[in-house]
Design an enzyme around this catalytic site. Structure first.
Site, PDB file in Angstrom:
ATOM      1  N   GLU A 149     -44.320  12.358  14.148  1.00 46.96           N
ATOM      2  CA  GLU A 149     -43.429  12.333  15.310  1.00 46.96           C
ATOM      3  C   GLU A 149     -44.099  12.974  16.528  1.00 46.96           C
ATOM      4  O   GLU A 149     -43.618  13.981  17.072  1.00 46.96           O
ATOM      5  CB  GLU A 149     -42.094  12.991  14.984  1.00 46.96           C
ATOM      6  CG  GLU A 149     -41.354  12.226  13.909  1.00 46.96           C
ATOM      7  CD  GLU A 149     -39.879  12.585  13.762  1.00 46.96           C
ATOM      8  OE1 GLU A 149     -39.494  13.708  14.128  1.00 46.96           O
ATOM      9  OE2 GLU A 149     -39.112  11.736  13.293  1.00 46.96           O
ATOM     10  N   GLU A 309     -38.860   6.850   7.783  1.00 48.49           N
ATOM     11  CA  GLU A 309     -37.951   7.903   7.294  1.00 48.49           C
ATOM     12  C   GLU A 309     -36.515   7.481   7.554  1.00 48.49           C
ATOM     13  O   GLU A 309     -36.215   6.867   8.586  1.00 48.49           O
ATOM     14  CB  GLU A 309     -38.160   9.213   8.054  1.00 48.49           C
ATOM     15  CG  GLU A 309     -39.436   9.937   7.781  1.00 48.49           C
ATOM     16  CD  GLU A 309     -39.535  11.213   8.636  1.00 48.49           C
ATOM     17  OE1 GLU A 309     -38.488  11.767   9.033  1.00 48.49           O
ATOM     18  OE2 GLU A 309     -40.663  11.631   8.917  1.00 48.49           O
TER      19      GLU A 309
HETATM   20  C1  GLA Z   1     -38.083  13.990  11.285  1.00 50.69           C
HETATM   21  C2  GLA Z   1     -39.335  14.548  10.665  1.00 50.69           C
HETATM   22  C3  GLA Z   1     -39.145  14.957   9.248  1.00 50.69           C
HETATM   23  C4  GLA Z   1     -37.822  15.666   9.040  1.00 50.69           C
HETATM   24  C5  GLA Z   1     -36.706  14.791   9.527  1.00 50.69           C
HETATM   25  C6  GLA Z   1     -35.350  15.395   9.328  1.00 50.69           C
HETATM   26  O1  GLA Z   1     -37.964  12.635  11.164  1.00 50.69           O
HETATM   27  O2  GLA Z   1     -40.420  13.663  10.756  1.00 50.69           O
HETATM   28  O3  GLA Z   1     -40.210  15.792   8.898  1.00 50.69           O
HETATM   29  O4  GLA Z   1     -37.834  16.860   9.739  1.00 50.69           O
HETATM   30  O5  GLA Z   1     -36.893  14.561  10.900  1.00 50.69           O
HETATM   31  O6  GLA Z   1     -34.329  14.548   9.761  1.00 50.69           O
END
Ligand code: GLA
Ligand code: ZN
Length: 676
Positions: A149, A309
């Site tokens: 991210e 994710e």
């Molecule tokens: C993001 C991060 C993950 C986790 C999620 C939680 O997408 O990449 O590591 O922290 O949020 O929702």
């Protein structure tokens, strides 16, 4: 599709459990049970992989990769730059990000490094090199996941340290050549803001210069370029040792980085989707926002993407965090696939025992192993994806409509002052998209640099800044028969936020003259009628004049603007350009676009009017395969009437005339033409 199958699995962070061998044993057994075929390793493993500067510890990871491989589980391997180890920040404090107000961050958290810092780059490069040399050719490692991210440091993704200031000045010199050119672009003589030396330039800051949109825009562009160059440095490093494709996980409508620029560096687009299901009883707004996000991601490369994710139950970072109700996990997973995802992956496999995300949903909780509803629903998704992998292999979405959503325009329209200070570009784009979603018309969501060829209908709400070449592309799109819809506050400025003078760049195509823009308070209501129905206008209202030959379809009914146009249509070449002079609500947009869809000869795959809460999307392949996803986002059953003959692509059951959908459900249908 990577390896001809839909991926199912997600972030696996076994370094949390190295002292618990029985947990690691159980993990692999339960992954098989949950139909997990792919996990993402190493996302935040820096401190375990390199416990001291230059001392590497890869044994545990290699062992896990090999054990996963023996069970047929593939690995997406992350570079661990998303979170820095304490030895790094203690020894080299210059790697820490500096906030806009000059405060240097303290170590901790994550995503808070300076992407310009030569030390940060060197340390990242060294670890990436070792990691890729050791793991990059393993048979079950299939994809690089660069960092995590990027820019996601709770808000502003930019670093304002001295190294970044220097690089920014260098970047500006390259862009403008001379200070005169820069001062002109920023309209710097106003308020005596012209610079007389490059070293006077500083990044925008709350306690400094934040009033010059030209500077702010350039800063945002520069931040994207710096992050891109950091990301490219990582990509080049791992590529030296491994031929695998690369991705980085993007976020929901993330304003801090221009993903439309970053796409070129990546082989595969992936993103992390956390829709706020059950925020309210009506799931439609959430479903629409999630769908819009999926379409943005898919449209970056006009190819399937990966859902990197998602959460199988509830997140832990909102004020209130509802657990997905029965059926919602399957539905939201299939929604991603319907919109072009080739995977359903989760954060994370097992809830940690401690620290920040211990109450964030995961496939496995702290108790009960596989004996939970979440685990069962995850397994059902896995089994279903296995079942439809072959069916969907090679299929893509092929929409005939597009909505313009452009990062640079996003920055410009919200950074500029006036006509309102609360302009919400995403909300505006999503409100237009909602009309498409409700009608079941799939759309790409593209930037202003993208080609408009192949679309029949293009909508461009709040298209404030015209990027280089955009007006030309629209002109030929409409000239060649396209239907173009745009709104008030479009075509105002060029790339440095200088207003166009004289005329709107598309005046000939739109057939209107913009006179002024009114942004009154809510007591000053106004309305218009269209197609025999009356609709309110919102708080952004342009006063325009229709040129000769332009049809006026609706006028303001009240106030000093009574009788002036709100909705116009201008035939241009083979096509038509529509102008919505005022901000209009959802009911109008739904009715308005229904007419445009008819004119463009477009309907949804089922060719029916869809009931509220139901939508469809289609993936198809060159070999004639067409898979229609019918999704019901209402918690109750819904009956569709008037459908032709369809076959359930999974069970073989046939439907004719009517189709019963359970609450929160998704069916995959195949057309009869193909079956017969
Ligand atoms: C993001 C991060 C993950 C986790 C999620 C939680 O997408 O990449 O590591 O922290 O949020 O929702
Ligand atoms: Zn910096």
């Amino acid at each position: 599709m990577i390896g001809g199958k839909l991926l199912h699995g997600g972030d696996y962070n076994p370094e949390q459990w190295l002292e618990y061998p029985e947990i690691l044993e159980e993990d692999i057994r339960l992954m098989k049970e949950a139909h997990v075929n792919c996990v993402t390793l190493g996302v935040f493993s820096w401190a375990v992989l390199e416990p001291e500067e230059g001392t590497y510890n890869f044994g545990w990871m290699e062992e896990i990769i090999d054990r996963l491989g023996a069970e047929g589980i593939q690995v997406v391997l992350a570079t661990p730059s998303g979170a820095m180890p304490h030895w790094l920040t203690a020894k080299y404090p210059e790697v820490m990000q500096v906030q806009p107000d000059g405060t240097k961050n303290l170590p901790g958290k994550r995503h808070n490094f300076c992407y310009t810092s030569p030390v940060m780059r060197a340390k990242t490069r060294a670890l990436d090199h070792e990691l890729s040399a050791r793991m990059g050719r393993k048979e079950n490692v299939i994809l690089w996941h660069i960092s995590n991210e990027l820019g996601g440091n709770f808000g502003d993704s930019s670093c304002h340290c001295e190294q970044c200031q220097e690089s920014f000045r260098g970047w500006l010199k390259e862009r403008y050549g001379t200070l005169d050119a820069l001062n002109h672009a920023y309209w710097g003589r106003f308020w005596s803001h012209a610079y007389s030396g490059w070293d006077q330039i500083h990044s925008p800051a709350p306690h400094g210069e934040w009033t010059m949109t030209g500077l702010t825009l350039d800063w945002r562009r520069f931040v994207t370029e710096q992050m891109r160059s950091f990301c490219r440095m990582e990509i080049e490093t791992v590529r030296r040792n491994s031929a695998l494709p690369v991705t980085t996980n993007f976020m929901e409508f993330f304003k801090g980085l221009d993903y439309q620029k970053m796409r070129d560096d990546l082989d595969v687009i992936s993103w992390d989707s956390y829709p706020f299901w059950h925020e309210r009883k009506d799931e439609v707004p959430t479903a629409v926002l999630a769908a819009a996000n999926h379409n943005v991601m898919r449209s970056l490369k006009k190819k399937p993407f990966l859902l990197m994710e998602s959460v199988p139950s509830a997140v832990n970072w909102r004020k209130h965090n509802p657990v997905k109700r029965p059926g919602m996990h399957m539905l939201s997973s299939m929604q991603a696939v319907a919109h072009g995802s080739d995977s359903v992956q989760y954060f994370q496999w097992r809830k940690g025992r401690g620290a920040y995300e211990k109450f964030h949903g995961a496939v496995l909780g702290h108790k009960n192993g596989s004996g939970t509803r979440t685990f069962r629903e995850v397994s059902e998704v896995g089994a279903r994806l296995e079942g439809v992998s072959e069916l969907l292999d090679g299929t893509v979405n092929m929409p005939k409509a597009a909505i313009i959503f452009d990062w640079e325009n996003w920055w410009a329209v919200e950074d500029t002052t006036g006509p309102r200070l609360d302009t919400d570009y995403v909300a505006s784009v999503v409100s237009h998209y909602r009309a498409f979603w409700e009608a079941g018309i799939d759309t790409d969501i593209i930037g202003m640099e993208d080609s408009l060829e192949g679309y029949r209908l293009v909508a461009a709400p709040l298209n404030y800044m015209y990027r280089e070449g955009y007006a030309e592309r629209v002109r030929s799109f409409v000239g060649n028969g396209g239907i173009y819809v745009t709104t008030c506050f479009s075509g105002m400025v060029g790339e440095s936020d200088l207003c166009f003078i004289g005329r709107h760049p598309l005046e000939d195509v739109l057939g209107i003259i913009q006179e002024e823009i009114d942004a009154p308070g809510e007591e000053f209501t106004n309305s218009f009628s269209y197609g025999g129905k009356e609709y309110p206008v919102g708080e952004l209202r342009e006063v325009i004049r229709a040129k000769e030959g332009t049809d006026i379809h609706a006028v303001y009914r009240e106030d000093y603007v009574a009788g002036l146009p709100v909705v116009t249509e201008h035939r241009f070449g083979e096509g038509a350009a529509w102008y919505l002079a005022a901000d209009t609500g959802r009911c109008f947009l739904k009715d308005f676009y229904r007419d445009r869809f008819r004119e463009a000869g477009m309907n949804n795959s089922l060719d029916i009017e869809l009931p509220y809460g139901v939508t469809v999307a289609e993936r198809s392949a060159d070999d004639g395969r067409r898979i229609v996803f019918v999704m019901n986002f209402k918690g109750e059953p819904v009956k569709l009437e008037g459908i032709g003959r369809w076959t359930d692509a999974e069970t073989g059951e046939s439907y004719e005339g009517t189709l019963d959908l359970e609450g929160f459900s998704c069916l995959l249908l195949r057309g009869n033409a193909e079956i017969d």
